[in-house]
Structure formats: C-alpha cells, structure tokens
Design an enzyme around this catalytic site. Structure first.
Site, mmCIF file in Angstrom:
data_model
loop_
_atom_site.group_PDB
_atom_site.id
_atom_site.type_symbol
_atom_site.label_atom_id
_atom_site.label_comp_id
_atom_site.label_asym_id
_atom_site.label_seq_id
_atom_site.Cartn_x
_atom_site.Cartn_y
_atom_site.Cartn_z
ATOM 1 N NE ARG A 257 -1.691 -1.973 2.868
ATOM 2 C CZ ARG A 257 -1.673 -3.260 2.515
ATOM 3 N NH1 ARG A 257 -2.602 -3.731 1.760
ATOM 4 N NH2 ARG A 257 -0.715 -4.072 2.940
ATOM 5 C CB THR A 258 3.578 2.456 2.181
ATOM 6 O OG1 THR A 258 2.880 2.014 3.333
ATOM 7 C CG2 THR A 258 4.250 3.771 2.468
ATOM 8 C CE LYS B 221 28.126 -2.594 -8.801
ATOM 9 N NZ LYS B 221 28.236 -1.589 -9.875
ATOM 10 N NE ARG C 117 7.868 0.695 4.319
ATOM 11 C CZ ARG C 117 6.638 0.191 4.381
ATOM 12 N NH1 ARG C 117 6.419 -1.066 4.043
ATOM 13 N NH2 ARG C 117 5.624 0.936 4.781
ATOM 14 C CG HIS D 203 4.612 3.844 8.372
ATOM 15 N ND1 HIS D 203 4.544 4.757 7.339
ATOM 16 C CD2 HIS D 203 4.190 2.665 7.856
ATOM 17 C CE1 HIS D 203 4.096 4.150 6.251
ATOM 18 N NE2 HIS D 203 3.887 2.881 6.542
HETATM 19 N N1 ASP Z 1 2.279 -1.591 6.669
HETATM 20 C C1 ASP Z 1 2.629 -1.190 7.994
HETATM 21 C C2 ASP Z 1 4.117 -0.921 8.108
HETATM 22 O O1 ASP Z 1 4.798 -0.894 7.111
HETATM 23 C C3 ASP Z 1 2.124 -2.108 9.035
HETATM 24 C C4 ASP Z 1 2.698 -3.495 9.075
HETATM 25 O O2 ASP Z 1 3.590 -3.844 8.311
HETATM 26 O O3 ASP Z 1 2.229 -4.253 9.941
HETATM 27 O O4 ASP Z 1 4.593 -0.692 9.195
#
Ligand code: ASP
Length: 361
Positions: A58-59, A87, A108, A136
């Site tokens: 989703r993110t 590398k 991320r 987050h």
């Molecule tokens: N999608 C959320 C996160 O990236 C929650 C999870 O992974 O549980 O933190």
C-alpha cells in the site's frame, strides 16, 4: 507557503496541530483527483524516487499513485541488491547522487534511523515511508485523517478521543507514530493492549504521551479497552522483527477481534482500523473476515485515504499552493467523453457514421 515546504518528513514530530489540519483540509480538496474523477497536471515535470528497501504494498503504490495523480512521474527501485549499495556504497553517497536526479524521495528501510541518515545528506526533500520499528509518519497522518472522518469530527480535532490500540505495540512503527500524533491533541485516553509484556508500547512513547497529559491504560485483554473505545486500531504481530519466527508464531491470533467479541465488548460500534497487511495465512486473523460487512469496518476506507493525504503532503513539501493545484485540476476522462458526446449531438454528428456519410451532409 506551507510550513512543510522543502522539508524532510521523517517523524510525526515534524507536525503540529495546525500543520496537520491544513494538510487534512488540502487532502479533502484533493479527494476527486485521488479518486480519479479529475485529472491534474500540477506536478507536470516533477520526478519522485521511490526507494523501498523493505516489503511494501500500500505505502509504495499509494505514494506512486499520489504522485502520478498530481501529474508527476515516478522512478522506483525496491531491492538493494540491484543498487551500488550492494557494492559497498553508503546511503549518504546514494543520497548525494539522487538529489541531482529527482525532486523528492520516498524511502523505506529496515533499519531504524536509516532514512534520517539518508536525509541528512539529501538536498531533495525525503519522506520516511517506514524505518525499522521506528516510525511511519505518513501512515499516522492518514490514520488521524481517517479517525476524524469516521467520527465526523469536521474540524479534524481529536481532543477527548478514547482509542484501543491492539497488537504488537513494541515493534509496530505505525502505532508509535499514531500515539505521537494523537498526543498533539488534548485529553486522549489510550488503551494499549498487547499480548505479552514483551510486546508492550515502548516506555519512551508511554512517557511522552503521559507527559502531555494523556491517560494510558495497559492490558493484555480486549475487554479492558473495547467497551470504552471511540475507535479500535488493530495491528499484526511484526514477525520479521522477532529474533525467532517461532516466538512470533506463539503470539499470532492472541488478540484476534471477531464479530462475536466485537459485538460483546464494543456493541456501540466504534470504527475498526488496521494499517494492513493483516495476517491472513491461517486462522485466527487479528481482524476476522466476519467483521467486514459492518459499517464500522473502516480498514479499506483508511487505506484509500492514503492517496489523498500523500498527495497533499507532496503538494505542500514541493511548495504547491492549494489554489494552484485546484486551477490545474481538469476534467475527468468521463467528463471529457460526455463533452464530446454533447458536442457531437449539437453538430448532428454521430461517431458510428462513416466519414463519407458525414462529409456529404
Ligand atoms: N504496513 C505497515 C508498516 O509498514 C504495518 C505493518 O507492516 O504491519 O509498518
């Protein structure tokens, strides 16, 4: 100009009530673009680098969708093994290079603090899309927005909220960010419900919310929080952050919410939220499927809100004024078709006619 313009967004600490509410007002205005009902070219020519070094559905997609919907383009990479990081290149060198390629970065990383490290060397704004079990922030932004909408808080204020936060609160970064965000309001009651002492909300976050005057109850039982909660926020066991998978397995399903226990302990029907993914491998899930027909099951509305909120964030970070974005909002594909159809009717033209027949008229 927004107070967020040109800034890195690394933590909920980068916000106050005012900047949150102005972001939410913006997100409301952008809903038709987020839903694909209107197109928009406000970010025409802008480039986003989407760097995901940890799994994401989703993110990653909602950040990309948000940027595209505003007319920008996205370049992405999602595996360190295809980058020079493999590398031995440092994150900071990568940051210095990328700032010459793109206008904004979403990142991320599995290590807490890695996104901040990257941002320290980047002149392009960097948005934290989750760093280890740290934070987050954009999930918390959309969670706060969703709570306000679900509870019909038209001014977005979440003062006097009572929230049950359920699951692995130690490793879950979304709940860390959400607790910080809610602590910007007044008189919030937190019921932190986790399956074991080892999965409690970290002390630093409990201390922070308490130092801001909020009430914290901790428990291992749903029945201690659900009866008074205005909203229930469930999360999964963050298996990947445990030292052994077997240890995490023992906790799965311990605090499963299903129709029977929800009706029993929360008959007043508070919205049910979850940042997703929920663990659907085998029963029991932390949110069971029999909840899905309830009006109060807000999980998919919550996920959808991610696009409008992330659009508003991009617009503010890149310095787009609300008026400018709205001016760049065009007709939808459907509306354009409608307009052509009407025009054809006026001209007496019918698209199914042969060109020759039309020219004879
Ligand atoms: N999608 C959320 C996160 O990236 C929650 C999870 O992974 O549980 O933190």
């Amino acid at each position: 100009m927004s107070s967020l313009t040109g800034k890195h967004i690394l933590s909920v600490d980068d916000f106050d009530r005012e900047s949150l509410h102005s972001l939410y007002r913006f997100a409301d205005l952008l809903q038709p673009i987020a839903a694909g009902e209107r197109n928009c070219t406000a970010l025409d020519g802008a480039l986003l680098a989407s760097l995901f070094f940890e799994p994401s559905t989703r993110t990653r997609v909602s950040f990309g969708a948000a940027f595209h919907r505003l007319g920008g383009k996205v370049v992405e990479t999602s595996d360190e093994k295809y980058l020079s990081l493999k590398k031995g290149e440092s994150l900071t060198d990568t940051a210095r290079v990328f700032q010459g390629y793109v206008d904004v970065v979403v990142m991320r990383h599995k290590r807490t603090g890695a996104v901040r490290e990257y941002a320290a060397r980047s002149e392009s704004p960097v948005i934290n899309a989750g760093d280890g079990s740290g934070e987050h922030p954009t999930q918390a932004l959309l969670d706060g927005y969703t709570i306000a909408r679900e509870l019909n808080r038209v001014d977005y204020s979440l003062d006097d909220l009572k929230i049950a936060v359920v699951g692995d609160l130690k490793h879950g970064r979304t709940v860390h960010s959400l607790a910080k965000l809610l602590s910007l309001y007044s008189n919030v009651t937190f019921f932190f419900i986790s399956p074991t002492i080892g999965t409690r909300m970290p002390q630093a976050i409990r201390d922070l919310v308490q130092s801001r005057g909020h009430t914290v109850y901790e428990s291992r039982h749903l029945c201690d929080g659900l009866p008074s909660a205005d909203v229930v926020y469930a999360t999964r066991i963050q298996e990947e952050r445990f030292t052994s998978r077997a240890q995490a397995q023992q906790l799965r399903g311990r605090l499963a919410i299903n129709l029977a226990n929800y009706n029993r302990w929360a008959p007043h029907g508070p919205p049910i939220m979850h940042p997703l993914p929920r663990d659907s491998r085998e029963k029991p899930m932390e949110l069971s499927e029999d909840l899905e027909d309830l009006k109060s099951f807000a999980v998919f509305r919550q996920a959808e809100n991610g696009v409008a909120v992330r659009m508003a964030l991009f617009a503010e970070v890149l310095g787009l004024e609300q008026g400018y974005v709205l001016d760049e909002m065009g007709f939808s594909v459907h509306e354009r078709q409608e307009r052509w159809r009407k025009r054809s009717e006026v001209l007496g033209d019918r698209p199914d006619q042969e060109p020759a027949a039309r020219s004879r008229r």
